[in-house]
Design an enzyme around this catalytic site. Structure first.
Site, PDB file in Angstrom:
ATOM      1  N   LYS A  83       0.871  -1.184   0.000  1.00 45.25           N
ATOM      2  CA  LYS A  83       0.000   0.000   0.000  1.00 45.25           C
ATOM      3  C   LYS A  83       0.902   1.226   0.000  1.00 45.25           C
ATOM      4  CE  LYS A  83      -4.464   1.051   0.604  1.00 45.25           C
ATOM      5  NZ  LYS A  83      -5.641   0.374   0.057  1.00 45.25           N
ATOM      6  N   GLY A 183     -24.991   2.891   3.700  1.00 47.33           N
ATOM      7  CA  GLY A 183     -24.062   3.483   2.735  1.00 47.33           C
ATOM      8  C   GLY A 183     -24.365   3.036   1.323  1.00 47.33           C
ATOM      9  N   GLY A 185     -23.288   4.024  -1.795  1.00 47.86           N
ATOM     10  CA  GLY A 185     -22.347   4.687  -2.708  1.00 47.86           C
ATOM     11  C   GLY A 185     -22.125   3.824  -3.930  1.00 47.86           C
ATOM     12  N   VAL A 187     -20.458   1.013  -4.312  1.00 44.76           N
ATOM     13  CA  VAL A 187     -20.674  -0.422  -4.087  1.00 44.76           C
ATOM     14  C   VAL A 187     -22.118  -0.682  -3.646  1.00 44.76           C
ATOM     15  CG1 VAL A 187     -19.959  -2.470  -2.801  1.00 44.76           C
ATOM     16  CG2 VAL A 187     -18.252  -0.772  -3.459  1.00 44.76           C
TER      17      VAL A 187
HETATM   18  P1  NAD Z   1     -18.524   5.567  -1.698  1.00 42.78           P
HETATM   19  O1  NAD Z   1     -17.786   6.724  -1.134  1.00 42.78           O
HETATM   20  O2  NAD Z   1     -18.916   5.570  -3.138  1.00 42.78           O
HETATM   21  O3  NAD Z   1     -19.871   5.311  -0.846  1.00 42.78           O
HETATM   22  C1  NAD Z   1     -19.941   5.407   0.532  1.00 42.78           C
HETATM   23  C2  NAD Z   1     -21.369   5.841   0.867  1.00 42.78           C
HETATM   24  O4  NAD Z   1     -21.497   5.827   2.301  1.00 42.78           O
HETATM   25  C3  NAD Z   1     -21.701   7.252   0.403  1.00 42.78           C
HETATM   26  O5  NAD Z   1     -22.947   7.275  -0.250  1.00 42.78           O
HETATM   27  C4  NAD Z   1     -21.732   8.062   1.706  1.00 42.78           C
HETATM   28  O6  NAD Z   1     -22.643   9.148   1.655  1.00 42.78           O
HETATM   29  C5  NAD Z   1     -22.172   7.001   2.695  1.00 42.78           C
HETATM   30  N1  NAD Z   1     -21.839   7.306   4.088  1.00 42.78           N
HETATM   31  C6  NAD Z   1     -20.729   7.929   4.571  1.00 42.78           C
HETATM   32  N2  NAD Z   1     -20.817   8.039   5.914  1.00 42.78           N
HETATM   33  C7  NAD Z   1     -21.972   7.440   6.275  1.00 42.78           C
HETATM   34  C8  NAD Z   1     -22.630   7.223   7.519  1.00 42.78           C
HETATM   35  N3  NAD Z   1     -22.102   7.662   8.660  1.00 42.78           N
HETATM   36  N4  NAD Z   1     -23.816   6.569   7.522  1.00 42.78           N
HETATM   37  C9  NAD Z   1     -24.367   6.148   6.363  1.00 42.78           C
HETATM   38  N5  NAD Z   1     -23.811   6.332   5.164  1.00 42.78           N
HETATM   39  C10 NAD Z   1     -22.632   6.972   5.112  1.00 42.78           C
HETATM   40  O7  NAD Z   1     -17.624   4.279  -1.354  1.00 42.78           O
HETATM   41  P2  NAD Z   1     -17.689   2.840  -2.032  1.00 42.78           P
HETATM   42  O8  NAD Z   1     -16.677   2.771  -3.118  1.00 42.78           O
HETATM   43  O9  NAD Z   1     -19.112   2.476  -2.304  1.00 42.78           O
HETATM   44  O10 NAD Z   1     -17.113   1.936  -0.845  1.00 42.78           O
HETATM   45  C11 NAD Z   1     -17.906   1.625   0.285  1.00 42.78           C
HETATM   46  C12 NAD Z   1     -17.071   0.852   1.280  1.00 42.78           C
HETATM   47  O11 NAD Z   1     -16.564  -0.347   0.672  1.00 42.78           O
HETATM   48  C13 NAD Z   1     -15.827   1.594   1.791  1.00 42.78           C
HETATM   49  O12 NAD Z   1     -15.591   1.223   3.131  1.00 42.78           O
HETATM   50  C14 NAD Z   1     -14.713   1.075   0.912  1.00 42.78           C
HETATM   51  O13 NAD Z   1     -13.454   1.157   1.538  1.00 42.78           O
HETATM   52  C15 NAD Z   1     -15.141  -0.376   0.740  1.00 42.78           C
HETATM   53  N6  NAD Z   1     -14.621  -0.993  -0.480  1.00 42.78           N
HETATM   54  C16 NAD Z   1     -14.917  -0.463  -1.704  1.00 42.78           C
HETATM   55  C17 NAD Z   1     -14.414  -1.077  -2.844  1.00 42.78           C
HETATM   56  C18 NAD Z   1     -14.739  -0.561  -4.222  1.00 42.78           C
HETATM   57  O14 NAD Z   1     -14.512  -1.291  -5.212  1.00 42.78           O
HETATM   58  N7  NAD Z   1     -15.285   0.645  -4.362  1.00 42.78           N
HETATM   59  C19 NAD Z   1     -13.615  -2.235  -2.739  1.00 42.78           C
HETATM   60  C20 NAD Z   1     -13.355  -2.762  -1.463  1.00 42.78           C
HETATM   61  C21 NAD Z   1     -13.859  -2.125  -0.343  1.00 42.78           C
END
Ligand code: NAD
Length: 357
Positions: A83, A183, A185, A187
């Site tokens: 990382k 959440g 977002g 994913v």
């Molecule tokens: P993202 O930023 O697109 O979505 C996160 C969502 O969570 C947003 O809509 C945000 O408004 C919401 N959020 C933030 N704080 C919050 C709270 N207190 N209560 C409720 N909702 C809240 O992120 P993502 O890419 O969808 O990733 C989501 C999670 O999965 C993260 O922890 C990330 O590290 C993990 N992850 C993502 C990937 C990927 O491919 N994107 C891969 C592995 C792990």
């Protein structure tokens, strides 16, 4: 500043190498941590973060790189764990020059480290890195990359959730099951589509009101306010926003039988809360196993991108998750421990395989 004994830190979790990168002209201050390369080159994203001190940055990059080793190993990928962090406020420091200078440092490692996007870095930033090194993944489809990995992450999470439901309820059928997603977002949004297609009853929460409005209309999800999500009378809770949400207070509120979501580092304390979930009879699908779809996707990019293969490998998360539940039950260890042991076992096996010419 806090005194940091680097070699003690490196040996605590047996990290191979840590590289400090400094450049005054661009303001670059980066740390690359390579945890373990037994299975292959260390792959892990580059995070830009305004750490309060250098010790915090070192701690974070070492912790995250070790997590990548386990994620790659349990997913059956020929990748090690690494990382990088760039220290500073992304809004102030990020420039083409800074990203390209960082790319040159990555190039100097000759492929032992492969970088990708992470918190506060984007596909565009990786395009700059790519101008200086080929050891970068997560590039746009127009450049031969795999594009946004989130749909594959969501699919793998869905597979892990189904396996956990099978373990807890005897069938992996989600139709009529109540699923609460925290959440929505990149994913979470894709996960909702899989849940809807299978006929689950969906509850959602997010801090973004627009997102809630959109999904309550488009897929008929029921909106829940903030922390109310923990105490809902549902079958499955899927954390897809933040880490460390599985703490003592929140676990005490849970009424679900399954926790399976994409967020990284969900357990506030791995052992305390891993065991607490077992004692409450909740099947917890280890986060680093079921959210590995994104890593699987970028690994495909590294060896020659094929979207179908990425999905097929992400589907395998179902079988591995079931294996973890069986191991956890028979050895009476929490599921996160079972997953770490399975990852370590693969690394140790391959270490022996490679011990001869
Ligand atoms: P993202 O930023 O697109 O979505 C996160 C969502 O969570 C947003 O809509 C945000 O408004 C919401 N959020 C933030 N704080 C919050 C709270 N207190 N209560 C409720 N909702 C809240 O992120 P993502 O890419 O969808 O990733 C989501 C999670 O999965 C993260 O922890 C990330 O590290 C993990 N992850 C993502 C990937 C990927 O491919 N994107 C891969 C592995 C792990």
């Amino acid at each position: 500043m806090q005194n940091v004994d680097i070699f003690t830190q490196l040996s605590t979790h047996d990290h191979e190498q840590i590289v400090f990168c400094q450049d005054q002209s661009t303001g670059l201050k980066a740390i690359i941590a390579i945890h373990n390369t037994v299975l292959g080159p260390g792959l892990g994203g580059t995070r830009i973060w305004n750490y309060t001190n250098e010790a915090e940055a070192i701690n974070d990059v070492m912790r995250l790189s070790r997590g990548m080793t386990y994620k790659a190993a349990i997913s059956g990928l020929n990748l090690g764990g690494a990382k990088a962090v760039i220290i500073g406020d992304a809004n102030k420091i990020k420039t083409e020059g800074l990203m390209r200078k960082f790319g040159r440092f990555v190039e100097n490692l000759n492929g032992k480290y492969i970088t990708a996007e992470d918190v506060n870095t984007t596909t565009k930033d990786m395009e700059y890195v790519h101008m200086e090194t080929s050891h970068v993944v997560g590039l746009p489809e127009s450049m031969g990359g795999g594009g946004d990995p989130s749909p594959v992450t969501a699919y793998g999470t869905y597979m892990g959730m189904k396996a956990a439901v099978k373990f807890a309820f005897g069938s992996d059928d989600l139709s009529g099951k109540k699923v609460a997603v925290q959440g929505i977002g990149k994913v979470g949004g894709h996960l909702l589509e899989h849940l809807k297609n299978e006929g689950a009853e969906i509850y959602i929460t997010d801090i973004n009101e627009e997102v809630l409005k959109h999904y309550s209309t488009s897929i008929g999800a029921k909106v829940v306010k903030g922390d109310e999500i923990y105490g809902l009378d549902v079958d499955v809770f899927a954390p897809c926003a933040l880490g460390a949400v599985l703490n003592t207070e929140n676990i005490n509120k849970l009424k679900c039988k399954v926790v399976a979501g994409a967020a990284n580092n969900q357990l506030a304390d791995e052992n305390v809360h891993g065991n607490m979930l077992i004692e409450k009879g909740i099947a917890y699908a280890p986060d680093f196993l079921i959210n590995a779809g994104g890593l699987i996707n970028v690994y495909q990019e590294h060896i020659g991108y094929n979207r179908e293969t990425a999905y097929r490998k992400a589907q395998h998360i179902y079988d591995v998750t079931l294996e973890i539940f069986k191991k956890s039950a028979s050895e009476k260890i929490h599921t996160q421990r079972a997953a770490i042991e399975m990852a370590e076992s693969r690394i140790n096996t391959i270490l022996k395989v490679r011990s001869t010419f």
